[in-house]
Each structure stands twice: as structure tokens, then as C-alpha cells.
Design an enzyme around this catalytic site. Sequence first.
Site, PDB file in Angstrom:
ATOM      1  N   ARG A  82     -13.256  -0.605  13.465  1.00  0.00           N
ATOM      2  CA  ARG A  82     -13.029  -0.664  14.906  1.00  0.00           C
ATOM      3  C   ARG A  82     -14.004  -1.640  15.546  1.00  0.00           C
ATOM      4  O   ARG A  82     -15.220  -1.396  15.534  1.00  0.00           O
ATOM      5  CB  ARG A  82     -13.209   0.715  15.560  1.00  0.00           C
ATOM      6  CG  ARG A  82     -12.128   1.722  15.195  1.00  0.00           C
ATOM      7  CD  ARG A  82     -10.768   1.295  15.766  1.00  0.00           C
ATOM      8  NE  ARG A  82      -9.706   2.196  15.328  1.00  0.00           N
ATOM      9  CZ  ARG A  82      -8.961   2.056  14.226  1.00  0.00           C
ATOM     10  NH1 ARG A  82      -9.162   1.031  13.423  1.00  0.00           N
ATOM     11  NH2 ARG A  82      -8.013   2.918  13.940  1.00  0.00           N
ATOM     12  N   ASP A  97       1.892  10.156  -9.066  1.00  0.00           N
ATOM     13  CA  ASP A  97       2.996  10.912  -9.656  1.00  0.00           C
ATOM     14  C   ASP A  97       2.709  11.021 -11.155  1.00  0.00           C
ATOM     15  O   ASP A  97       1.600  10.665 -11.587  1.00  0.00           O
ATOM     16  CB  ASP A  97       4.319  10.156  -9.377  1.00  0.00           C
ATOM     17  CG  ASP A  97       5.533  11.085  -9.343  1.00  0.00           C
ATOM     18  OD1 ASP A  97       5.614  11.986 -10.207  1.00  0.00           O
ATOM     19  OD2 ASP A  97       6.402  10.909  -8.473  1.00  0.00           O
ATOM     20  N   ILE A  98       3.656  11.473 -11.951  1.00  0.00           N
ATOM     21  CA  ILE A  98       3.400  11.507 -13.388  1.00  0.00           C
ATOM     22  C   ILE A  98       3.261  10.063 -13.900  1.00  0.00           C
ATOM     23  O   ILE A  98       3.826   9.128 -13.314  1.00  0.00           O
ATOM     24  CB  ILE A  98       4.517  12.261 -14.160  1.00  0.00           C
ATOM     25  CG1 ILE A  98       5.889  11.628 -13.920  1.00  0.00           C
ATOM     26  CG2 ILE A  98       4.516  13.743 -13.816  1.00  0.00           C
ATOM     27  CD1 ILE A  98       6.984  12.161 -14.824  1.00  0.00           C
ATOM     28  N   PRO A  99       2.481   9.862 -14.970  1.00  0.00           N
ATOM     29  CA  PRO A  99       2.198   8.502 -15.424  1.00  0.00           C
ATOM     30  C   PRO A  99       3.455   7.643 -15.649  1.00  0.00           C
ATOM     31  O   PRO A  99       3.499   6.478 -15.243  1.00  0.00           O
ATOM     32  CB  PRO A  99       1.452   8.736 -16.755  1.00  0.00           C
ATOM     33  CG  PRO A  99       0.779  10.059 -16.567  1.00  0.00           C
ATOM     34  CD  PRO A  99       1.729  10.880 -15.749  1.00  0.00           C
ATOM     35  N   GLN A 104      -9.120   7.777  12.812  1.00  0.00           N
ATOM     36  CA  GLN A 104     -10.062   7.350  11.782  1.00  0.00           C
ATOM     37  C   GLN A 104     -11.407   8.029  12.020  1.00  0.00           C
ATOM     38  O   GLN A 104     -11.889   8.083  13.141  1.00  0.00           O
ATOM     39  CB  GLN A 104     -10.247   5.826  11.813  1.00  0.00           C
ATOM     40  CG  GLN A 104      -8.991   5.055  11.431  1.00  0.00           C
ATOM     41  CD  GLN A 104      -8.728   5.081   9.935  1.00  0.00           C
ATOM     42  OE1 GLN A 104      -9.375   5.825   9.187  1.00  0.00           O
ATOM     43  NE2 GLN A 104      -7.759   4.303   9.490  1.00  0.00           N
ATOM     44  N   THR A 108       6.415   7.793 -14.230  1.00  0.00           N
ATOM     45  CA  THR A 108       7.033   7.394 -12.954  1.00  0.00           C
ATOM     46  C   THR A 108       6.192   6.330 -12.255  1.00  0.00           C
ATOM     47  O   THR A 108       6.723   5.352 -11.720  1.00  0.00           O
ATOM     48  CB  THR A 108       7.204   8.639 -12.050  1.00  0.00           C
ATOM     49  OG1 THR A 108       8.018   9.570 -12.745  1.00  0.00           O
ATOM     50  CG2 THR A 108       7.844   8.285 -10.722  1.00  0.00           C
ATOM     51  N   LYS A 119       0.296   3.756  -2.310  1.00  0.00           N
ATOM     52  CA  LYS A 119      -0.573   4.824  -2.822  1.00  0.00           C
ATOM     53  C   LYS A 119       0.129   5.712  -3.849  1.00  0.00           C
ATOM     54  O   LYS A 119       0.239   6.934  -3.685  1.00  0.00           O
ATOM     55  CB  LYS A 119      -1.088   5.689  -1.658  1.00  0.00           C
ATOM     56  CG  LYS A 119      -1.894   4.922  -0.612  1.00  0.00           C
ATOM     57  CD  LYS A 119      -2.429   5.840   0.468  1.00  0.00           C
ATOM     58  CE  LYS A 119      -3.352   5.164   1.458  1.00  0.00           C
ATOM     59  NZ  LYS A 119      -2.731   4.162   2.332  1.00  0.00           N
ATOM     60  N   ASP A 175       0.845  -1.203   0.000  1.00  0.00           N
ATOM     61  CA  ASP A 175       0.000   0.000   0.000  1.00  0.00           C
ATOM     62  C   ASP A 175       0.877   1.248   0.000  1.00  0.00           C
ATOM     63  O   ASP A 175       1.062   1.883   1.033  1.00  0.00           O
ATOM     64  CB  ASP A 175      -0.905  -0.049   1.241  1.00  0.00           C
ATOM     65  CG  ASP A 175      -1.851   1.141   1.330  1.00  0.00           C
ATOM     66  OD1 ASP A 175      -2.177   1.722   0.280  1.00  0.00           O
ATOM     67  OD2 ASP A 175      -2.264   1.472   2.459  1.00  0.00           O
ATOM     68  N   THR A 191      -8.700   9.787   4.691  1.00  0.00           N
ATOM     69  CA  THR A 191      -9.304  10.308   5.925  1.00  0.00           C
ATOM     70  C   THR A 191      -9.076  11.817   6.026  1.00  0.00           C
ATOM     71  O   THR A 191      -9.923  12.548   6.523  1.00  0.00           O
ATOM     72  CB  THR A 191      -8.656   9.596   7.127  1.00  0.00           C
ATOM     73  OG1 THR A 191      -8.485   8.226   6.772  1.00  0.00           O
ATOM     74  CG2 THR A 191      -9.510   9.683   8.346  1.00  0.00           C
TER      75      THR A 191
HETATM   76  O1  C5P Z   1      -4.731   1.355  12.474  1.00  0.00           O
HETATM   77  P1  C5P Z   1      -5.875   1.376  11.499  1.00  0.00           P
HETATM   78  O2  C5P Z   1      -6.773   0.170  11.615  1.00  0.00           O
HETATM   79  O3  C5P Z   1      -6.626   2.673  11.519  1.00  0.00           O
HETATM   80  O4  C5P Z   1      -5.139   1.246  10.087  1.00  0.00           O
HETATM   81  C1  C5P Z   1      -5.721   1.609   8.906  1.00  0.00           C
HETATM   82  C2  C5P Z   1      -4.804   1.345   7.739  1.00  0.00           C
HETATM   83  O5  C5P Z   1      -5.530   1.618   6.557  1.00  0.00           O
HETATM   84  C3  C5P Z   1      -3.551   2.220   7.700  1.00  0.00           C
HETATM   85  O6  C5P Z   1      -2.473   1.406   7.284  1.00  0.00           O
HETATM   86  C4  C5P Z   1      -3.845   3.277   6.660  1.00  0.00           C
HETATM   87  O7  C5P Z   1      -2.727   3.594   5.846  1.00  0.00           O
HETATM   88  C5  C5P Z   1      -4.897   2.612   5.780  1.00  0.00           C
HETATM   89  N1  C5P Z   1      -5.872   3.551   5.188  1.00  0.00           N
HETATM   90  C6  C5P Z   1      -6.716   4.379   5.927  1.00  0.00           C
HETATM   91  N2  C5P Z   1      -7.608   5.224   5.335  1.00  0.00           N
HETATM   92  C7  C5P Z   1      -7.685   5.279   4.014  1.00  0.00           C
HETATM   93  C8  C5P Z   1      -6.869   4.451   3.242  1.00  0.00           C
HETATM   94  C9  C5P Z   1      -5.981   3.588   3.872  1.00  0.00           C
HETATM   95  O8  C5P Z   1      -6.687   4.339   7.129  1.00  0.00           O
HETATM   96  N3  C5P Z   1      -8.596   6.073   3.476  1.00  0.00           N
END
Ligand code: C5P
Length: 253
Positions: free
Chosen positions: A199, A68-70, A208, A72, A65, A63, A146
Site C-alpha cells: 500500500r 489438489d492431488i499431485p 490486507q 491433478t 494457487k 495466479d 492473509t
Molecule cells: O488489491 P491488492 O493489492 O490487495 O491485491 C493483492 C493481490 O495479491 C490479489 O490478487 C491477491 O490474490 C494476491 N495475494 C494476496 N495475499 C497473498 C497472496 C496473494 O493478497 N498472501
Amino acid sequence: MKTDPKDKLIVALDVPTFEEARQLVDILKGAVDIFKIGSQLFTACGPVVVRHVLANGKKVFLDLKYHDIPHTVANAVAAAVSLGQLGHDVLAPGKKQKSLTNGLFMLTVHTLGGEEMLEQAVASATQTAQDIGVTKPFILGITVLTSEEKKNNIHSIVLERAHLAKKCGLDGVVASSQEASILRQEFGSDFIVVTPGIRPSGKEAGDQKRITTPAEAINNGSDYLVIGRPIVEDKDPLQAAKNILQEIKQTNR
Ligand code: C5P
């Protein structure tokens, strides 16, 4: 047919060192099959941690994410896909386990990167996987982070970015549980929805915002749950993972 709960749980290895990641994989490997390696751990220790998880026979969700430019991003995706090939030759031969995937399982690009970047990411993953003889990882688009939560038309932004992802050939998106049901209605079952921000009841929300329980997310249509702190920071990570798997098992999907 119901899927094994293990096939829906992704544990985020959000720890700062290889040693801590190694310990967590050892503790959790009896219960967990998919591990997410994000920018913190990958920046700290690099490809060795990807190889370690693969060499333990587990699936890797890388992950990073990319945005960047296409050109790269295409090259970064090619490099990422190539990591899947290396995973099996690293540990002592006697320790090697049969891997659950031939290559990486998933990787992320940011849909904000736009059409050309997304298309080139998919083309590069497909070509590299073919060239080196591994399975192409699922390419997932990040929709809304987030940190973008303050906007009030979040559903339509997610939907718009998911449409772009689909059009460009991505396999699915990362989106909150609250958008999972809308995405399911819009795209049917042939589009992967991965949901972070989970959670189990009684756990801290941390940073979150749009959180839900594991059962709610699965019932809303999420295919995979990404769970970090509720497992990684628990004093008994294995029991925390088992409790979540039990909750997933009780859903009707
Ligand atoms: O610790 P937690 O359960 O909050 O971890 C959430 C994981 O999901 C993290 O690794 C974070 O990078 C990823 N994530 C996120 N929100 C997003 C996309 C990915 O929390 N919108």
C-alpha cells in the site's frame, strides 16, 4: 546493477470481466510489463485473457494457487504452461507484438499441497515447456494466505514452507514484505520473493493485514511487488502505477 523498476511491478488484474481487463491493459501498457491474472478473472473469461495479455507483448503471472492431488496439479500445470504457446496466434497478425516472454512468466501452487504435489508440479512444467518449446515459467509457492494471519508464529511457518518449496525445486515463493528479509538471509539471491499486500502511503489497507509500502518491500528484499487495488481502483490507474514506479526507483535495489 539496479533493475528497471518496471521489472519489479506486477499489476493484479483483479476485475470481473474481459472488457475491464482489456481496458486496464490498454491504459497501463506504456508503464507496466507484468500482469497477474487470478482466479476471479480466469474463472470469468478463461484462457482468452491470458492470450490477450501475451499478444500485447506483456508477461503473464497466472495466479491460480493450485492445491489438489499431485496428479491433478501436474495436469493443471501442464495445461497452464501450454497457454503460453497459444498466446501469440490469437489476435490479428498485424496487431501482434513481440512478446517479452516465450510462454507464461510465473504461476503459483500452494506449498500446503506437500512435497509430492510440488515436485510433480515442477516436473510437469519442465516437461511440458520442453515438449512445446516455451520457456518454463517460474513456479512459485504460496506460503501463508492473509486468511491465516491469526497464527502468531507466522515467520517460522513461512520459513518452513519456503524450505519445502526450495527442496522441491520451486523457483521462489509468495510472501509478505515482513518475511522477505528473513527469506533473503536464508536463501540468498537465488530464490524469488514475490510480495502482495503493498500500500503506497495514504491508501486504504482493505482486507490486507501485513501491509508495507513499495519502498519498504523492495528494501526488505522482495523481487516483485504484486499491486492490485491501489492501481486498479484508482481514478487514474496510469498515474498511480507511475507513482509506484517512481517510489521503487528511489530504493537502492
Ligand atoms: O488489491 P491488492 O493489492 O490487495 O491485491 C493483492 C493481490 O495479491 C490479489 O490478487 C491477491 O490474490 C494476491 N495475494 C494476496 N495475499 C497473498 C497472496 C496473494 O493478497 N498472501
